[in-house]
Design a protein around this motif. Structure first.
Motif, short mmCIF file in Angstrom:
data_model
loop_
_atom_site.label_atom_id
_atom_site.label_comp_id
_atom_site.label_asym_id
_atom_site.label_seq_id
_atom_site.Cartn_x
_atom_site.Cartn_y
_atom_site.Cartn_z
N MET A 1 0.84 -1.18 0.00
CA MET A 1 0.00 0.00 0.00
C MET A 1 0.88 1.24 0.00
N ARG A 2 0.32 2.28 -0.54
CA ARG A 2 1.03 3.57 -0.56
C ARG A 2 0.16 4.62 0.10
N ALA A 3 0.83 5.48 0.84
CA ALA A 3 0.18 6.65 1.42
C ALA A 3 0.82 7.87 0.78
N ILE A 4 0.03 8.83 0.35
CA ILE A 4 0.53 10.00 -0.36
C ILE A 4 0.38 11.22 0.55
N PHE A 5 1.44 12.01 0.62
CA PHE A 5 1.47 13.23 1.44
C PHE A 5 2.06 14.38 0.62
N PHE A 6 1.61 15.60 0.89
CA PHE A 6 2.14 16.76 0.18
C PHE A 6 3.40 17.31 0.83
N GLU A 7 3.58 17.07 2.11
CA GLU A 7 4.74 17.60 2.83
C GLU A 7 5.76 16.50 3.10
N GLU A 8 7.02 16.81 2.85
CA GLU A 8 8.09 15.85 3.10
C GLU A 8 8.18 15.50 4.58
N ASP A 9 7.98 16.49 5.45
CA ASP A 9 8.03 16.23 6.90
C ASP A 9 6.99 15.21 7.33
N ASP A 10 5.79 15.30 6.76
CA ASP A 10 4.73 14.34 7.09
C ASP A 10 5.13 12.94 6.63
N ALA A 11 5.66 12.84 5.42
CA ALA A 11 6.06 11.53 4.89
C ALA A 11 7.18 10.93 5.74
N ARG A 12 8.15 11.74 6.11
CA ARG A 12 9.27 11.23 6.93
C ARG A 12 8.78 10.82 8.33
N ALA A 13 7.83 11.56 8.89
CA ALA A 13 7.28 11.20 10.20
C ALA A 13 6.54 9.87 10.14
N VAL A 14 5.80 9.64 9.07
CA VAL A 14 5.07 8.38 8.91
C VAL A 14 6.04 7.22 8.74
N VAL A 15 7.10 7.42 7.94
CA VAL A 15 8.12 6.37 7.76
C VAL A 15 8.76 6.04 9.09
N ALA A 16 9.12 7.06 9.87
CA ALA A 16 9.75 6.82 11.17
C ALA A 16 8.82 6.05 12.10
N GLU A 24 8.37 -2.39 7.33
CA GLU A 24 9.23 -1.81 6.32
C GLU A 24 8.51 -0.60 5.72
N ALA A 25 9.24 0.49 5.53
CA ALA A 25 8.63 1.68 4.94
C ALA A 25 9.73 2.53 4.31
N ARG A 26 9.35 3.19 3.21
CA ARG A 26 10.27 4.11 2.56
C ARG A 26 9.46 5.26 1.95
N ALA A 27 10.10 6.42 1.84
CA ALA A 27 9.46 7.59 1.24
C ALA A 27 10.13 7.86 -0.09
N GLU A 28 9.32 8.20 -1.08
CA GLU A 28 9.83 8.52 -2.40
C GLU A 28 8.95 9.58 -3.04
N ARG A 29 9.51 10.30 -3.97
CA ARG A 29 8.76 11.34 -4.67
C ARG A 29 7.76 10.69 -5.61
N GLU A 30 6.54 11.16 -5.63
CA GLU A 30 5.48 10.64 -6.46
C GLU A 30 5.21 11.64 -7.58
N ARG A 31 5.48 11.26 -8.79
CA ARG A 31 5.27 12.16 -9.92
C ARG A 31 3.86 11.93 -10.47
N HIS A 41 5.72 17.98 -6.42
CA HIS A 41 5.36 16.57 -6.41
C HIS A 41 5.12 16.11 -4.98
N PRO A 42 4.06 15.33 -4.76
CA PRO A 42 3.83 14.80 -3.41
C PRO A 42 4.80 13.68 -3.08
N TRP A 43 4.77 13.26 -1.83
CA TRP A 43 5.63 12.18 -1.34
C TRP A 43 4.79 10.94 -1.14
#
Length: 97
Positions: A1-16, A24-31, A41-43
């Protein structure tokens, strides 16, 4: 599953949070289609965590869920043909058959 966020800080907080919980979790740019500016681009957070955990985190950090598996299953699942009648169904006068 993927979760999409507009802010990098939110994506990094969710990964942590997911990694702290043992997933297992990783953040990547979503084009997204139609996005020209690389900064807009969202995360995407890709994880093996259960959907209900991602739902809670998405609600907390203003994101949304994008299920890759559901889209793949919908595209690859064969569809059985419909059984269509060969003649019109008579409702008012069945004795004309």
């Amino acid at each position: 599953m993927r979760a999409i966020f507009f802010e990098e800080d939110d994506a990094r907080a969710v990964v942590a949070r997911l990694r702290a919980d043992g997933f297992e979790a990783r953040a990547e740019r979503e084009r997204l289609a139609g996005e020209d500016d690389d900064e807009d681009h969202p995360w995407a957070v890709v994880s093996d965590a259960p959907a209900f955990m991602l739902e809670v985190l998405v609600d907390t950090h203003d994101g949304w869920l994008d299920s890759e598996d559901d889209e793949a299953e919908e595209q690859s699942a064969p569809v059985e043909p419909l059984h269509l009648p060969t003649a019109p169904k008579r409702i008012k006068r069945p004795d004309l058959d």
